[in-house]
Design a protein around this motif. Structure first.
Motif, PDB file in Angstrom:
ATOM      1  N   GLY A 133       8.383  17.873  -4.182  1.00 46.21           N
ATOM      2  CA  GLY A 133       8.272  17.343  -5.534  1.00 46.21           C
ATOM      3  C   GLY A 133       7.369  16.132  -5.641  1.00 46.21           C
ATOM      4  O   GLY A 133       7.306  15.478  -6.696  1.00 46.21           O
ATOM      5  N   GLU A 134       6.655  15.791  -4.574  1.00 49.86           N
ATOM      6  CA  GLU A 134       5.748  14.636  -4.590  1.00 49.86           C
ATOM      7  C   GLU A 134       4.410  15.028  -5.205  1.00 49.86           C
ATOM      8  O   GLU A 134       3.866  16.096  -4.914  1.00 49.86           O
ATOM      9  CB  GLU A 134       5.533  14.126  -3.158  1.00 49.86           C
ATOM     10  N   LEU A 135       3.886  14.162  -6.055  1.00 51.63           N
ATOM     11  CA  LEU A 135       2.621  14.438  -6.731  1.00 51.63           C
ATOM     12  C   LEU A 135       1.437  14.037  -5.862  1.00 51.63           C
ATOM     13  O   LEU A 135       1.493  13.042  -5.134  1.00 51.63           O
ATOM     14  CB  LEU A 135       2.567  13.684  -8.065  1.00 51.63           C
ATOM     15  N   PHE A 136       0.393  14.814  -5.943  1.00 50.30           N
ATOM     16  CA  PHE A 136      -0.852  14.499  -5.250  1.00 50.30           C
ATOM     17  C   PHE A 136      -2.002  15.142  -6.008  1.00 50.30           C
ATOM     18  O   PHE A 136      -1.785  15.926  -6.940  1.00 50.30           O
ATOM     19  CB  PHE A 136      -0.814  14.995  -3.800  1.00 50.30           C
ATOM     20  N   THR A 137      -3.223  14.810  -5.626  1.00 48.94           N
ATOM     21  CA  THR A 137      -4.410  15.378  -6.265  1.00 48.94           C
ATOM     22  C   THR A 137      -4.962  16.502  -5.411  1.00 48.94           C
ATOM     23  O   THR A 137      -5.283  16.297  -4.235  1.00 48.94           O
ATOM     24  CB  THR A 137      -5.500  14.314  -6.476  1.00 48.94           C
ATOM     25  N   SER A 138      -5.054  17.672  -6.013  1.00 46.31           N
ATOM     26  CA  SER A 138      -5.604  18.840  -5.314  1.00 46.31           C
ATOM     27  C   SER A 138      -6.909  19.257  -5.989  1.00 46.31           C
ATOM     28  O   SER A 138      -7.082  19.068  -7.202  1.00 46.31           O
ATOM     29  CB  SER A 138      -4.607  20.000  -5.362  1.00 46.31           C
ATOM     30  N   PHE A 139      -7.819  19.799  -5.210  1.00 48.12           N
ATOM     31  CA  PHE A 139      -9.055  20.350  -5.775  1.00 48.12           C
ATOM     32  C   PHE A 139      -8.802  21.830  -6.009  1.00 48.12           C
ATOM     33  O   PHE A 139      -8.720  22.612  -5.064  1.00 48.12           O
ATOM     34  CB  PHE A 139     -10.223  20.143  -4.816  1.00 48.12           C
ATOM     35  N   ALA A 140      -8.630  22.217  -7.274  1.00 50.38           N
ATOM     36  CA  ALA A 140      -8.117  23.556  -7.554  1.00 50.38           C
ATOM     37  C   ALA A 140      -8.744  24.146  -8.818  1.00 50.38           C
ATOM     38  O   ALA A 140      -9.268  23.422  -9.671  1.00 50.38           O
ATOM     39  CB  ALA A 140      -6.596  23.497  -7.711  1.00 50.38           C
ATOM     40  N   PRO A 141      -8.657  25.481  -8.958  1.00 50.90           N
ATOM     41  CA  PRO A 141      -9.240  26.149 -10.124  1.00 50.90           C
ATOM     42  C   PRO A 141      -8.249  26.337 -11.259  1.00 50.90           C
ATOM     43  O   PRO A 141      -7.041  26.453 -11.044  1.00 50.90           O
ATOM     44  CB  PRO A 141      -9.649  27.507  -9.552  1.00 50.90           C
ATOM     45  N   ALA A 142      -8.774  26.391 -12.478  1.00 50.94           N
ATOM     46  CA  ALA A 142      -8.032  26.791 -13.678  1.00 50.94           C
ATOM     47  C   ALA A 142      -9.062  27.320 -14.665  1.00 50.94           C
ATOM     48  O   ALA A 142     -10.278  27.139 -14.482  1.00 50.94           O
ATOM     49  CB  ALA A 142      -7.262  25.618 -14.275  1.00 50.94           C
ATOM     50  N   SER A 184      -6.748  13.997  -2.906  1.00 50.91           N
ATOM     51  CA  SER A 184      -6.036  12.800  -2.457  1.00 50.91           C
ATOM     52  C   SER A 184      -6.473  12.329  -1.074  1.00 50.91           C
ATOM     53  O   SER A 184      -6.359  11.145  -0.742  1.00 50.91           O
ATOM     54  CB  SER A 184      -4.521  13.063  -2.453  1.00 50.91           C
ATOM     55  N   ASN A 185      -6.947  13.236  -0.241  1.00 48.76           N
ATOM     56  CA  ASN A 185      -7.306  12.896   1.139  1.00 48.76           C
ATOM     57  C   ASN A 185      -8.784  12.571   1.307  1.00 48.76           C
ATOM     58  O   ASN A 185      -9.209  12.235   2.419  1.00 48.76           O
ATOM     59  CB  ASN A 185      -6.933  14.049   2.072  1.00 48.76           C
ATOM     60  N   ARG A 186      -9.549  12.682   0.231  1.00 44.07           N
ATOM     61  CA  ARG A 186     -10.992  12.458   0.324  1.00 44.07           C
ATOM     62  C   ARG A 186     -11.369  11.209  -0.467  1.00 44.07           C
ATOM     63  O   ARG A 186     -11.136  11.145  -1.665  1.00 44.07           O
ATOM     64  CB  ARG A 186     -11.757  13.680  -0.172  1.00 44.07           C
ATOM     65  N   LYS A 187     -11.951  10.256   0.219  1.00 44.55           N
ATOM     66  CA  LYS A 187     -12.270   8.976  -0.391  1.00 44.55           C
ATOM     67  C   LYS A 187     -13.653   9.018  -1.042  1.00 44.55           C
ATOM     68  O   LYS A 187     -14.447   9.926  -0.819  1.00 44.55           O
ATOM     69  CB  LYS A 187     -12.226   7.859   0.660  1.00 44.55           C
ATOM     70  N   ALA A 228      -1.019  17.971  -8.685  1.00 40.38           N
ATOM     71  CA  ALA A 228      -0.178  19.037  -8.123  1.00 40.38           C
ATOM     72  C   ALA A 228       1.028  18.382  -7.452  1.00 40.38           C
ATOM     73  O   ALA A 228       1.082  17.160  -7.290  1.00 40.38           O
ATOM     74  CB  ALA A 228      -0.967  19.872  -7.120  1.00 40.38           C
ATOM     75  N   SER A 229       2.006  19.201  -7.102  1.00 39.81           N
ATOM     76  CA  SER A 229       3.187  18.690  -6.399  1.00 39.81           C
ATOM     77  C   SER A 229       3.445  19.531  -5.155  1.00 39.81           C
ATOM     78  O   SER A 229       3.187  20.734  -5.142  1.00 39.81           O
ATOM     79  CB  SER A 229       4.416  18.710  -7.309  1.00 39.81           C
ATOM     80  N   ASN A 230       3.957  18.879  -4.123  1.00 44.14           N
ATOM     81  CA  ASN A 230       4.259  19.609  -2.897  1.00 44.14           C
ATOM     82  C   ASN A 230       5.695  20.120  -2.923  1.00 44.14           C
ATOM     83  O   ASN A 230       6.395  20.004  -3.930  1.00 44.14           O
ATOM     84  CB  ASN A 230       4.010  18.720  -1.674  1.00 44.14           C
ATOM     85  N   GLY A 231       6.141  20.681  -1.827  1.00 41.77           N
ATOM     86  CA  GLY A 231       7.472  21.268  -1.779  1.00 41.77           C
ATOM     87  C   GLY A 231       8.590  20.259  -1.955  1.00 41.77           C
ATOM     88  O   GLY A 231       9.727  20.626  -2.287  1.00 41.77           O
TER      89      GLY A 231
END
Length: 424
Positions: free
Chosen positions: A303-312, A275-278, A298-301
């Motif tokens: 409950g707000e949704l954002f885009t995270s760079f994450a593994p699955a 979300s922070n990288r354009k 993903a959601s923060n503490g």
């Protein structure tokens, strides 16, 4: 009393090392080598076999037998790779040298090397990688072309020699590197490079080689560029695309100097989009140790949704899980009850959950739920009243999962009380 010449050994090797090596070989089990001797058969005359092995290695007369070549499917299901299966005695001998070398090499190994090291795991590497992807925008995803088959023997021996002056260690490492592959039908393939995957000594040798070829070199040339390496699987973090391209060019030159080659089709520069990288880039995902890193919701503490760079769990790993479940052919186990089926499956399934479920566990659910589909087919074959009623068979599985949610390991992460029939 002076020992007779017949009792004087060329090398002094502790007998305790052989016992410790045997305990690890026995714990790992494994298939028989070219002599067809199993771990259980070796153990029948354990004292005699260990003494004979110690005697031969101490006198310098031990000659490793050929390594049995076994073809296994690659994790992505595309093609096969060759594993080398040593004999049980040879595995003990290799483990003796590995145990002898490990205390010394562990002291110098880089902190970002995770593969086959005590107190470190693949999940540790993935966790560190995840945190660094949040801090640095770019990743170099490195992929070696046939690393284990390409290791230069001369360079390997030089690397090992840094850590030992013992002639017996160098003697046997050289013999293991040169031991031929037995492809069956009397066909022996000589080797002038590489070390077969599957041998007890290969993990230590691979780490020693890559410590000097990559880890120590990176620390010296690019001390601000963190990386994670697990055996020949590695990623490097960079702050810009320009920096990543420069570093990748230097890595390619370094690997060529070490007689290694990167796979150009799979080695890539990746933008860790969130979300922070354009902006965008051709590559915004990469696989590492069975996980796919990519932009995810993903959601923060709050409950707000954002885009995270994450593994699955990666697509290749998920497909491999489903292939394994398919090979079990659970629907044909009509001679077993559900408790017996669960006991057979749960050990493997718990391993999948503990590993792939460590990050973004819901991505694993779709693969695990295929077990339920096979259980429904099992119920329809086992019970005549359900043969023509898939809905009732589904309801049977749901009822059991509701009543005994701990019976199957995957139910504890995939099952919900309001699941509707056929929703899996």
């Amino acid at each position: 009393m002076v020992e007779s010449k017949s009792k004087v050994k060329s090398f002094v090797i502790s007998k305790r090392l052989f016992w410790e090596a045997w305990k690890q070989v026995r714990a790992n089990q494994g298939a028989a080598g070219v002599d067809e001797e199993s771990v259980a058969q070796f153990e029948r005359d354990l004292s005699g076999n260990l003494y004979k092995l110690w005697n031969r290695m101490s006198s310098g007369t031990y000659m490793p037998p050929p390594v049995k070549a076994v073809q296994i499917p690659k994790k992505d299901g595309r093609g096969v790779r060759t594993l080398g299966v040593p004999t049980v005695a040879d595995r003990v001998a290799q483990k003796v040298v590995a145990l002898y070398l490990e205390p010394d090499v562990e002291r110098v190994f880089h902190e970002d090397s995770y593969g086959y090291r005590p107190g470190r795991s693949a999940l540790d590497a993935v966790e560190v990688c995840r945190k660094r992807c949040w801090k640095m925008n770019w990743v170099i995803d490195l992929d070696y072309a046939a690393f284990f088959d390409s290791i230069d023997h001369e360079f390997m021996l030089k690397a090992v020699a840094v850590h030992t002056n013992d002639r017996w260690v160098m003697l046997y490492v050289e013999r293991w590197l040169q031991a031929p592959l037995d492809e069956g039908n009397g066909i022996l393939v000589a080797r002038d490079r590489g070390t077969p995957q599957g041998s007890a000594i290969s993990p230590v040798l691979a780490n020693v080689f890559l410590h000097y070829a990559f880890d120590a070199w990176m620390a010296r040339e690019f001390p601000t560029m963190p990386f994670e390496r697990y055996a020949d699987d590695a990623v490097v973090h960079c702050i810009s695309e320009r920096q990543a391209r420069f570093v990748l060019g230097k890595i390619k030159t370094r690997m060529a100097a070490c007689h290694l080659k990167l796979n150009d089709d799979k080695t890539r520069i990746v933008y860790c989009k969130d979300s922070n990288r354009k902006g965008s880039h051709e590559h915004e995902r990469f696989d590492f140790l069975g996980f796919t890193f990519r932009p995810r919701c993903a959601s923060n503490g709050r409950g707000e949704l954002f885009t995270s760079f994450a593994p699955a769990v990666s697509n290749d790993a998920a497909k491999a899980i489903r292939r394994t479940i398919r090979r079990w052919r659970i629907h044909l186990w009509t001679g077993s009850n559900l408790a017996e089926i669960a006991r057979t499956c749960n050990l493997v399934v718990r391993g999948w959950i503990n590993y792939y479920g460590h990050f973004h566990p819901t991505a694993l659910n779709a693969s695990l739920r295929s077990i339920d589909r096979y259980l429904v087919r099992w119920a329809r074959r086992k019970y005549k009243r359900l043969k023509r009623s898939p809905r009732k068979a589904w309801q049977l599985v749901i009822d059991v999962a509701t009543r005994e949610p701990e019976l199957f390991a995957h139910w504890q992460v995939t099952f919900t009380a309001d699941r509707t029939v056929g929703a899996v």
